[in-house]
Design a protein around this motif. Sequence first.
Motif, mmCIF file in Angstrom:
data_model
loop_
_atom_site.group_PDB
_atom_site.id
_atom_site.type_symbol
_atom_site.label_atom_id
_atom_site.label_comp_id
_atom_site.label_asym_id
_atom_site.label_seq_id
_atom_site.Cartn_x
_atom_site.Cartn_y
_atom_site.Cartn_z
ATOM 1 N N TYR A 1 7.227 -13.049 -4.361
ATOM 2 C CA TYR A 1 6.418 -11.844 -4.163
ATOM 3 C C TYR A 1 5.188 -12.125 -3.315
ATOM 4 N N HIS B 1 -3.221 -11.314 1.535
ATOM 5 C CA HIS B 1 -3.645 -10.821 0.209
ATOM 6 C C HIS B 1 -4.667 -11.758 -0.423
ATOM 7 N N ARG C 1 -0.044 0.106 6.112
ATOM 8 C CA ARG C 1 0.525 0.419 4.799
ATOM 9 C C ARG C 1 0.816 1.907 4.670
ATOM 10 N N TYR D 1 4.373 2.462 5.368
ATOM 11 C CA TYR D 1 5.186 2.090 4.197
ATOM 12 C C TYR D 1 5.152 3.218 3.170
ATOM 13 N N LYS E 1 13.043 6.758 1.270
ATOM 14 C CA LYS E 1 13.861 5.736 0.593
ATOM 15 C C LYS E 1 14.362 6.269 -0.730
ATOM 16 N N ASP E 2 13.468 6.880 -1.500
ATOM 17 C CA ASP E 2 13.868 7.388 -2.821
ATOM 18 C C ASP E 2 14.819 8.574 -2.707
ATOM 19 N N ARG F 1 9.512 9.955 -8.629
ATOM 20 C CA ARG F 1 8.873 9.093 -7.631
ATOM 21 C C ARG F 1 8.528 9.872 -6.359
ATOM 22 N N SER G 1 13.652 -1.933 -5.648
ATOM 23 C CA SER G 1 12.320 -1.412 -6.022
ATOM 24 C C SER G 1 11.662 -2.282 -7.088
ATOM 25 N N ARG H 1 -6.563 -6.504 -6.552
ATOM 26 C CA ARG H 1 -6.977 -5.829 -5.311
ATOM 27 C C ARG H 1 -8.056 -4.782 -5.619
ATOM 28 N N ARG I 1 -1.686 3.716 -9.068
ATOM 29 C CA ARG I 1 -0.548 2.786 -9.033
ATOM 30 C C ARG I 1 -0.559 1.850 -10.237
ATOM 31 N N LEU J 1 8.561 -7.036 2.188
ATOM 32 C CA LEU J 1 7.109 -6.990 1.939
ATOM 33 C C LEU J 1 6.412 -8.167 2.619
#
Length: 235
Positions: free
Chosen positions: A26, A33, A53, A56, A63-64, A83, A147, A160, A182, A221
């Motif tokens: 990941y 980051h 981002r 994205y 995508k969903d 979602r 996902s 973050r 999130r 990612l």
Amino acid sequence: MTTPTIEALMTRDEFVANLKKQGTRYYHTHPLHVGMNAGKLSQKQIQVWAANRYYYQKSIPLKDAAILSNCPEISVRRVWIQRILDHDGTTAGQGGIENWLKLTEAVGLSREAVLDERHLVPGVRFAVDAYVNFARTRPWIEAVAASLTELFAPDLMKERLDAFEQHYDWIDNNGLTYLRNRLLQGPRDASHAVDIVVQYCRTREQQERAIAALIFKCDVLWSMLDSIHHAVEEK
Ligand code: AHQ
């Protein structure tokens, strides 16, 4: 002639452990980051990250929707459709994509500069488009498995958000709504997705494909961040 050995189905615990093992890939350990969370990025660098981002985030509902269009299971669609609502909202000015635009404005970008994609770097476009096309062309359960990078996201999200509040106090607090939401939506989504993947991967081969899908998404990612990292090095 030797008969091929048919590997036994992994138990739920073995399968989930193998999915979680991919967490080592990941992108929380990516240098961008690490630098961001240590407060090392300039405003320009944060702007490039936020603008890229956005591409994205705006692609996630596509995508969903691809997963929904490929999924014959009504019980899965009833969960998964949330979602799209989370990101698109149900009216103008609402939803995660709108909140991400508020984040880009809070870091000093105009909406126009984000929407016209003038800061979008090719590698981000290609990584994100690869993710959307994966969901369009692979079996729906593999896209659900992809996902599951969100299994690994909570620590990164928290780190973050703390970093933004501590090191980047020039960012208006209202711009952080997306990141705060999130913290709650990510773990909820990951927990649903794990249950769906365990329930619908009914052969060893499907389990292995789900693990391969998660590795693919970690690469999406990581390469996204490589492209942004390269772009911000010049800032
Ligand atoms: O903001 C993120 C988001 O909406 C999603 C959807 C989910 C998916 O369906 O693949 N993954 C994801 C992620 C989001 N934020 C990323 C970040 O670094 O803030 C993490 C990313 C993920 O872990 O997959």
